[in-house]
Design an enzyme around this catalytic site. Structure first.
Site, PDB file in Angstrom:
ATOM      1  N   HIS A  82      -4.929   0.247  -6.818  1.00 56.57           N
ATOM      2  CA  HIS A  82      -4.394  -0.816  -7.669  1.00 56.57           C
ATOM      3  C   HIS A  82      -4.601  -2.187  -7.031  1.00 56.57           C
ATOM      4  O   HIS A  82      -4.757  -2.320  -5.810  1.00 56.57           O
ATOM      5  CB  HIS A  82      -2.910  -0.592  -7.935  1.00 56.57           C
ATOM      6  CG  HIS A  82      -2.069  -0.662  -6.678  1.00 56.57           C
ATOM      7  ND1 HIS A  82      -1.728  -1.857  -6.072  1.00 56.57           N
ATOM      8  CD2 HIS A  82      -1.517   0.320  -5.920  1.00 56.57           C
ATOM      9  CE1 HIS A  82      -1.001  -1.614  -4.998  1.00 56.57           C
ATOM     10  NE2 HIS A  82      -0.858  -0.307  -4.879  1.00 56.57           N
ATOM     11  N   GLU A 168       2.563   6.960  -5.662  1.00 52.98           N
ATOM     12  CA  GLU A 168       2.608   6.706  -4.229  1.00 52.98           C
ATOM     13  C   GLU A 168       3.664   7.588  -3.568  1.00 52.98           C
ATOM     14  O   GLU A 168       4.486   8.222  -4.241  1.00 52.98           O
ATOM     15  CB  GLU A 168       2.905   5.216  -3.996  1.00 52.98           C
ATOM     16  CG  GLU A 168       2.899   4.757  -2.540  1.00 52.98           C
ATOM     17  CD  GLU A 168       1.581   4.987  -1.810  1.00 52.98           C
ATOM     18  OE1 GLU A 168       1.242   6.169  -1.602  1.00 52.98           O
ATOM     19  OE2 GLU A 168       0.912   4.007  -1.433  1.00 52.98           O
TER      20      GLU A 168
END
Length: 295
Positions: A82, A168
């Site tokens: 990202h 994550e």
């Protein structure tokens, strides 16, 4: 769903041999860094050498899959980390030690918020001219990855697929606490939300950080799902720094760290694991027999 053993098929991209460790961060390369080389299928596919390097490479991968007969499967994965999030900005401001010890546990600093952190700007991963687009998109459910996928693949004719297993490392850090399913549905209506995504984030714990072995286990589960059910060859996965390192560990890739907003290519070879049917004695003993079959 089948299970597989995974191995990176190295030697095709410059990214395969980039430096390991946090002192180097891989970035998007022109043409994705596909190495100019001859494939053993060139003689039949392109005897006049009129095809592009990418056309010859994809034909070579297609022939590898044909030869594998469904027992060895190759997929080209575009791995996207990202873009820069507000949590990245705060960590850079205060330093790693202070971030881990204090700030990562808070929702913000009174000026900016990093709970399920958003992007600081519209970072999009660029793959360059002449690179084939992905045929399927998978993404973490955290907002910064949903935003990155939206910007990088605006206008694609199919819905990106959200998978909880691509998020994550869980726990403690509020930037990794997921928003509710209903909020994601309302704010990203063009995405397909998997059934594994609960309304509230039941995985994140304020006082318990997920182990890297746990992250690797769920990465392996997502790969098993993709390689069992996905008919497409070129896949994009939008995820996070820690998730990418776990992915690389599962497939045996060099421990290359990836820069925010970068797209890097990984050719993955998956070999199906055959599960032998157990007899009644083994079932009673709770024995599980998995065999990697050399086909």
């Amino acid at each position: 769903m089948s299970t597989f053993t995974y191995q990176v098929a190295a030697g095709f991209f410059k990214h395969d041999n980039e430096p390991e460790g946090p002192s180097f961060r891989a970035t998007t390369q022109p043409g994705m860094g596909l190495i100019n080389q001859v494939y053993e299928t060139d003689q039949s596919f392109d005897p006049q050498r009129q095809k592009t390097q990418w056309q010859r490479f994809l034909y070579y991968v297609d022939q590898l899959n044909r030869a594998g007969g469904g027992k060895t499967v190759y997929k080209l994965v575009y791995v996207i980390r990202h873009g820069e999030g507000y949590h990245n900005v705060k960590e850079a401001q205060v330093g790693r030690h202070a971030w881990e010890g204090q700030w990562a546990r808070l929702d913000g600093d009174g000026t900016i918020s990093w709970s399920d952190a958003t992007l600081t700007e519209k970072d999009s991963a660029q793959n360059g001219a002449g690179v084939p687009p992905p045929q399927r998109l998978y993404t973490s459910p955290l907002t910064r990855c949903l935003q990155t996928t939206s910007y990088a693949y605006a206008g694609v004719p199919f819905k990106p697929i959200i998978r909880e297993g691509l998020r994550e490392r869980n726990g403690v850090h509020t930037c990794d606490r997921r928003s509710p399913r209903s909020w994601i549905r309302n704010n990203f209506p063009g995405f397909h939300i998997g059934r594994d995504l609960t309304e509230n984030d039941d995985l994140w714990k304020p006082d318990q950080r997920e182990t890297m072995e746990g992250v690797q286990g769920r990465v392996k589960a997502v790969l098993d799902e993709i390689f069992s059910n996905e008919t497409k060859t070129i896949i994009s996965i939008t995820a996070h720094s820690g998730l990418v390192r776990a992915l690389y560990s599962v497939v045996g890739h060099r421990g290359v760290w990836v820069a925010a907003g970068a797209m890097v290519p990984v050719l993955i070879s998956a070999r199906k694991v055959e599960q032998r049917k157990m007899d009644e004695t083994e079932v009673g003993m709770g024995v599980t027999k998995n065999y990697v079959v050399e086909w």
